[in-house]
Scaffold this motif. Structure first.
Motif, PDB file in Angstrom:
ATOM      1  N   VAL A 102       0.847  -1.189   0.000  1.00 14.61           N
ATOM      2  CA  VAL A 102       0.000   0.000   0.000  1.00 14.61           C
ATOM      3  C   VAL A 102       0.882   1.238   0.000  1.00 14.61           C
ATOM      4  CG1 VAL A 102      -1.966  -1.104   1.143  1.00 14.61           C
ATOM      5  CG2 VAL A 102      -0.170  -0.044   2.534  1.00 14.61           C
ATOM      6  N   ALA A 103       0.283   2.376  -0.312  1.00 14.56           N
ATOM      7  CA  ALA A 103       0.983   3.657  -0.252  1.00 14.56           C
ATOM      8  C   ALA A 103       0.439   4.452   0.930  1.00 14.56           C
ATOM      9  CB  ALA A 103       0.794   4.434  -1.547  1.00 14.56           C
ATOM     10  N   VAL A 104       1.331   4.940   1.782  1.00 15.78           N
ATOM     11  CA  VAL A 104       0.946   5.705   2.957  1.00 15.78           C
ATOM     12  C   VAL A 104       1.392   7.148   2.770  1.00 15.78           C
ATOM     13  CG1 VAL A 104       1.274   6.017   5.435  1.00 15.78           C
ATOM     14  CG2 VAL A 104       1.067   3.709   4.482  1.00 15.78           C
ATOM     15  N   SER A 105       0.430   8.059   2.740  1.00 21.88           N
ATOM     16  CA  SER A 105       0.711   9.491   2.610  1.00 21.88           C
ATOM     17  C   SER A 105       0.558  10.156   3.968  1.00 21.88           C
ATOM     18  CB  SER A 105      -0.242  10.144   1.606  1.00 21.88           C
ATOM     19  OG  SER A 105      -0.117   9.552   0.331  1.00 21.88           O
ATOM     20  N   ILE A 106       1.593  10.882   4.391  1.00 25.92           N
ATOM     21  CA  ILE A 106       1.586  11.534   5.701  1.00 25.92           C
ATOM     22  C   ILE A 106       1.807  13.033   5.503  1.00 25.92           C
ATOM     23  CG2 ILE A 106       2.635  11.642   7.984  1.00 25.92           C
ATOM     24  CD1 ILE A 106       3.546   8.774   7.643  1.00 25.92           C
ATOM     25  N   LEU A 107       0.927  13.828   6.073  1.00 26.10           N
ATOM     26  CA  LEU A 107       1.024  15.282   5.954  1.00 26.10           C
ATOM     27  C   LEU A 107       2.338  15.775   6.539  1.00 26.10           C
ATOM     28  CD1 LEU A 107      -0.572  17.900   5.170  1.00 26.10           C
ATOM     29  CD2 LEU A 107      -1.357  17.954   7.551  1.00 26.10           C
ATOM     30  N   SER A 108       3.041  16.619   5.784  1.00 26.71           N
ATOM     31  CA  SER A 108       4.346  17.124   6.225  1.00 26.71           C
ATOM     32  C   SER A 108       4.234  18.426   6.987  1.00 26.71           C
ATOM     33  CB  SER A 108       5.272  17.336   5.017  1.00 26.71           C
ATOM     34  OG  SER A 108       5.533  16.138   4.351  1.00 26.71           O
ATOM     35  N   SER A 109       3.247  19.238   6.649  1.00 24.97           N
ATOM     36  CA  SER A 109       3.119  20.556   7.267  1.00 24.97           C
ATOM     37  C   SER A 109       1.647  20.887   7.474  1.00 24.97           C
ATOM     38  CB  SER A 109       3.768  21.635   6.390  1.00 24.97           C
ATOM     39  OG  SER A 109       3.448  22.927   6.855  1.00 24.97           O
ATOM     40  N   LEU A 110       1.322  21.386   8.662  1.00 21.55           N
ATOM     41  CA  LEU A 110      -0.062  21.765   8.952  1.00 21.55           C
ATOM     42  C   LEU A 110      -0.518  22.947   8.116  1.00 21.55           C
ATOM     43  CD1 LEU A 110      -0.237  21.334  12.837  1.00 21.55           C
ATOM     44  CD2 LEU A 110      -1.221  19.858  11.071  1.00 21.55           C
ATOM     45  N   ASP A 111       0.403  23.608   7.432  1.00 23.68           N
ATOM     46  CA  ASP A 111       0.022  24.692   6.525  1.00 23.68           C
ATOM     47  C   ASP A 111      -0.871  24.166   5.410  1.00 23.68           C
ATOM     48  OD1 ASP A 111       1.542  26.423   8.018  1.00 23.68           O
ATOM     49  OD2 ASP A 111       3.292  26.321   6.694  1.00 23.68           O
ATOM     50  N   TYR A 112      -0.779  22.860   5.134  1.00 21.67           N
ATOM     51  CA  TYR A 112      -1.545  22.260   4.041  1.00 21.67           C
ATOM     52  C   TYR A 112      -2.696  21.386   4.560  1.00 21.67           C
ATOM     53  CZ  TYR A 112       2.462  23.717   1.250  1.00 21.67           C
ATOM     54  OH  TYR A 112       3.448  24.459   0.637  1.00 21.67           O
ATOM     55  N   TRP A 113      -3.100  21.636   5.801  1.00 24.37           N
ATOM     56  CA  TRP A 113      -4.133  20.818   6.422  1.00 24.37           C
ATOM     57  C   TRP A 113      -5.446  20.852   5.626  1.00 24.37           C
ATOM     58  CZ3 TRP A 113      -5.480  16.881   9.017  1.00 24.37           C
ATOM     59  CH2 TRP A 113      -6.688  16.792   9.698  1.00 24.37           C
ATOM     60  N   GLU A 114      -5.849  22.037   5.180  1.00 19.92           N
ATOM     61  CA  GLU A 114      -7.103  22.143   4.436  1.00 19.92           C
ATOM     62  C   GLU A 114      -7.018  21.392   3.104  1.00 19.92           C
ATOM     63  OE1 GLU A 114      -8.446  26.132   3.983  1.00 19.92           O
ATOM     64  OE2 GLU A 114      -8.662  26.486   6.143  1.00 19.92           O
ATOM     65  N   ASP A 115      -5.872  21.484   2.418  1.00 19.57           N
ATOM     66  CA  ASP A 115      -5.687  20.744   1.167  1.00 19.57           C
ATOM     67  C   ASP A 115      -5.729  19.245   1.421  1.00 19.57           C
ATOM     68  OD1 ASP A 115      -5.407  23.098  -0.296  1.00 19.57           O
ATOM     69  OD2 ASP A 115      -3.240  23.156   0.026  1.00 19.57           O
ATOM     70  N   PHE A 116      -5.118  18.831   2.526  1.00 23.67           N
ATOM     71  CA  PHE A 116      -5.102  17.417   2.907  1.00 23.67           C
ATOM     72  C   PHE A 116      -6.530  16.906   3.120  1.00 23.67           C
ATOM     73  CE2 PHE A 116      -4.754  14.003   6.088  1.00 23.67           C
ATOM     74  CZ  PHE A 116      -3.772  13.204   5.524  1.00 23.67           C
ATOM     75  N   LEU A 117      -7.332  17.682   3.854  1.00 23.86           N
ATOM     76  CA  LEU A 117      -8.721  17.298   4.115  1.00 23.86           C
ATOM     77  C   LEU A 117      -9.532  17.268   2.814  1.00 23.86           C
ATOM     78  CD1 LEU A 117      -9.800  19.109   7.413  1.00 23.86           C
ATOM     79  CD2 LEU A 117      -9.441  16.664   7.039  1.00 23.86           C
ATOM     80  N   HIS A 118      -9.278  18.248   1.959  1.00 28.15           N
ATOM     81  CA  HIS A 118      -9.995  18.292   0.682  1.00 28.15           C
ATOM     82  C   HIS A 118      -9.664  17.054  -0.151  1.00 28.15           C
ATOM     83  CE1 HIS A 118     -11.798  19.955  -2.964  1.00 28.15           C
ATOM     84  NE2 HIS A 118     -10.696  19.601  -3.608  1.00 28.15           N
ATOM     85  N   GLY A 119      -8.377  16.712  -0.196  1.00 29.47           N
ATOM     86  CA  GLY A 119      -7.972  15.532  -0.957  1.00 29.47           C
ATOM     87  C   GLY A 119      -8.619  14.267  -0.427  1.00 29.47           C
ATOM     88  N   LEU A 120      -8.684  14.133   0.882  1.00 31.13           N
ATOM     89  CA  LEU A 120      -9.315  12.959   1.479  1.00 31.13           C
ATOM     90  C   LEU A 120     -10.807  12.921   1.178  1.00 31.13           C
ATOM     91  CD1 LEU A 120      -9.350  10.449   3.252  1.00 31.13           C
ATOM     92  CD2 LEU A 120      -9.507  11.947   5.267  1.00 31.13           C
ATOM     93  N   SER A 121     -11.473  14.070   1.299  1.00 28.11           N
ATOM     94  CA  SER A 121     -12.914  14.102   1.029  1.00 28.11           C
ATOM     95  C   SER A 121     -13.208  13.743  -0.423  1.00 28.11           C
ATOM     96  CB  SER A 121     -13.491  15.477   1.378  1.00 28.11           C
ATOM     97  OG  SER A 121     -13.006  16.470   0.493  1.00 28.11           O
ATOM     98  N   MET A 122     -12.344  14.191  -1.349  1.00 29.97           N
ATOM     99  CA  MET A 122     -12.526  13.849  -2.756  1.00 29.97           C
ATOM    100  C   MET A 122     -12.282  12.350  -2.984  1.00 29.97           C
ATOM    101  SD  MET A 122     -13.495  16.530  -4.530  1.00 29.97           S
ATOM    102  CE  MET A 122     -14.575  16.761  -3.104  1.00 29.97           C
ATOM    103  N   LEU A 123     -11.261  11.797  -2.334  1.00 30.08           N
ATOM    104  CA  LEU A 123     -11.007  10.355  -2.444  1.00 30.08           C
ATOM    105  C   LEU A 123     -12.209   9.548  -1.967  1.00 30.08           C
ATOM    106  CD1 LEU A 123      -7.324   9.637  -1.301  1.00 30.08           C
ATOM    107  CD2 LEU A 123      -8.398   8.973  -3.460  1.00 30.08           C
ATOM    108  N   GLN A 124     -12.795   9.975  -0.868  1.00 30.97           N
ATOM    109  CA  GLN A 124     -13.951   9.261  -0.326  1.00 30.97           C
ATOM    110  C   GLN A 124     -15.149   9.346  -1.273  1.00 30.97           C
ATOM    111  OE1 GLN A 124     -13.699  11.510   3.461  1.00 30.97           O
ATOM    112  NE2 GLN A 124     -13.873   9.534   4.484  1.00 30.97           N
ATOM    113  N   ALA A 125     -15.379  10.540  -1.811  1.00 30.88           N
ATOM    114  CA  ALA A 125     -16.586  10.770  -2.609  1.00 30.88           C
ATOM    115  C   ALA A 125     -16.480  10.239  -4.031  1.00 30.88           C
ATOM    116  CB  ALA A 125     -16.900  12.266  -2.640  1.00 30.88           C
ATOM    117  N   LEU A 126     -15.254  10.118  -4.547  1.00 21.52           N
ATOM    118  CA  LEU A 126     -15.073   9.826  -5.967  1.00 21.52           C
ATOM    119  C   LEU A 126     -14.562   8.418  -6.239  1.00 21.52           C
ATOM    120  CD1 LEU A 126     -13.487  13.215  -7.099  1.00 21.52           C
ATOM    121  CD2 LEU A 126     -15.854  12.473  -7.376  1.00 21.52           C
ATOM    122  N   GLN A 127     -14.655   7.518  -5.262  1.00 17.32           N
ATOM    123  CA  GLN A 127     -14.185   6.161  -5.496  1.00 17.32           C
ATOM    124  C   GLN A 127     -14.881   5.543  -6.709  1.00 17.32           C
ATOM    125  OE1 GLN A 127     -11.632   4.056  -3.518  1.00 17.32           O
ATOM    126  NE2 GLN A 127     -11.171   6.224  -3.750  1.00 17.32           N
TER     127      GLN A 127
END
Length: 347
Positions: A102-127
């Motif tokens: 598997v591939a494990v993606s780990i957030l490097s900086s909290l500056d990108y927290w909103e982008d991280f959440l957006h990416g996850l929400s899109m992954l969930q919704a667009l499977q």
């Protein structure tokens, strides 16, 4: 008697021609049905991957569907093996879960927290078959787990095909199928279950290619969904891809600062917004890369010339939709297969 024989000969000739025509028509119908089953371009599939219900995953070597992994399972059962990618936003590790890579993606900086959440929400919704498979996530540890594809991103396409064990796949057929996959992804995003989405992480060819993964069976899936803003003309909702000035020929004309020739400095507040037709502008450049330098490739480009010319219209209103492009790509693929023209370079 002679006249009767002539009429009989003509009748037989007409019958033979009719049978041949019917056989040819049937062959074309069967070919179309086969290709349509491979590349269905009607209503988009918005359900999860075949055989699994919502919030479940199943990788190719698994027998059963499994619910998305949560924090406790990820911490106990997912073991990082090595770093395989790193950017400003996240680090990506090759990892193992119960014998599955598997591939494990780990957030490097909290500056990108909103982008991280957006990416996850899109992954969930667009499977769907067009999107990388979500395996699990853990918000408290800033982790997303997805299916691993060993070939990596589309940036690696030529190097993968250069290997001896994969050289038999380096054909115009396989490369055009990749282009069909690419346009299929755009069509899906532009008609997704969560609205019309624009690929904003695509300001250069290299950046665009990095958003897609090459699968083991030589198809592609979109992987990076961190920047997919929504367009909704009914709500006058348009997008801007970032807050900095974009330059170069790869981005669409409407993405360029309109006052650059007047010496007026860039201002994000004055920069006009735009819609999903920016994705259409980039299709010819991506397809040119995907086709590479294979026998039959020149003929493919010849057949795609008109639709690509429409994609490059300066006024976005005159560009085709992703579905329009997809239909032409499918038609070119099927006609070249039918005619056998792809097995020789005719230009």
């Amino acid at each position: 008697m002679v006249g009767q024989r002539s009429r009989t000969t003509v009748a037989c000739g007409v019958t033979v021609v009719g049978v041949c025509a019917a056989a040819l028509l049937l062959a074309n119908v069967l070919l179309y049905l086969y290709l349509d089953s491979v590349y269905h371009t009607g209503e988009q599939q918005v359900s999860p991957l075949v055989g699994c219900g919502p919030q479940h995953f199943k990788m190719p070597t698994m027998k059963n569907c499994t619910p998305w992994l949560q924090c406790s399972q990820i911490n106990a059962e997912v073991h990082k093996l090595k770093l395989i990618g790193q950017g400003a936003m996240k680090k990506v590790y090759l990892a193992e879960w119960r014998g599955q890579k598997v591939a494990v993606s780990i957030l490097s900086s909290l500056d990108y927290w909103e982008d991280f959440l957006h990416g996850l929400s899109m992954l969930q919704a667009l499977q769907s078959p067009q999107v990388v498979q979500l395996v699990g996530f853990c918000l408290e540890d800033y982790i997303i787990v997805t299916e691993h594809h060993p070939f990596g991103s589309l940036l690696n396409l030529d190097s993968v095909l250069a290997k001896e064990q994969h050289q038999q796949h380096n054909t115009w057929q396989m490369r055009l199928r990749l282009a069909i996959d690419y346009v299929s992804v755009l069509h899906y995003l532009h008609n997704s279950p969560v609205g019309r989405r624009v690929m904003c992480d695509s300001n250069s060819l290299e950046k665009t290619l990095s958003q897609f993964l090459l699968t083991n069976d030589f198809h592609l899936v979109v992987n990076d969904l961190d920047a997919l803003p929504e367009v909704d003309l009914s709500r006058n909702l348009l997008v801007k891809c970032g807050h900095r000035e974009l330059t170069g020929d790869f981005v669409a004309p409407e993405q360029l600062w309109p006052f650059r020739n007047n010496g007026k400095p860039f201002s994000d507040n004055l920069m006009p917004e735009y819609d999903e037709k920016t994705d259409i502008w980039k299709i010819p450049d991506v397809t040119w890369f995907l086709m590479g330098r294979v026998s039959g490739g020149d003929l493919v480009h010849f057949h795609l010339f008109q639709i690509h010319e429409r994609c490059k219209k300066k006024d976005p209103k005159f560009r085709p939709s992703a579905l329009d492009v997809l239909k032409v790509y499918k038609s070119v693929y099927s006609s070249m297969v039918r005619d056998g023209a792809g097995f020789r370079d005719m230009l």
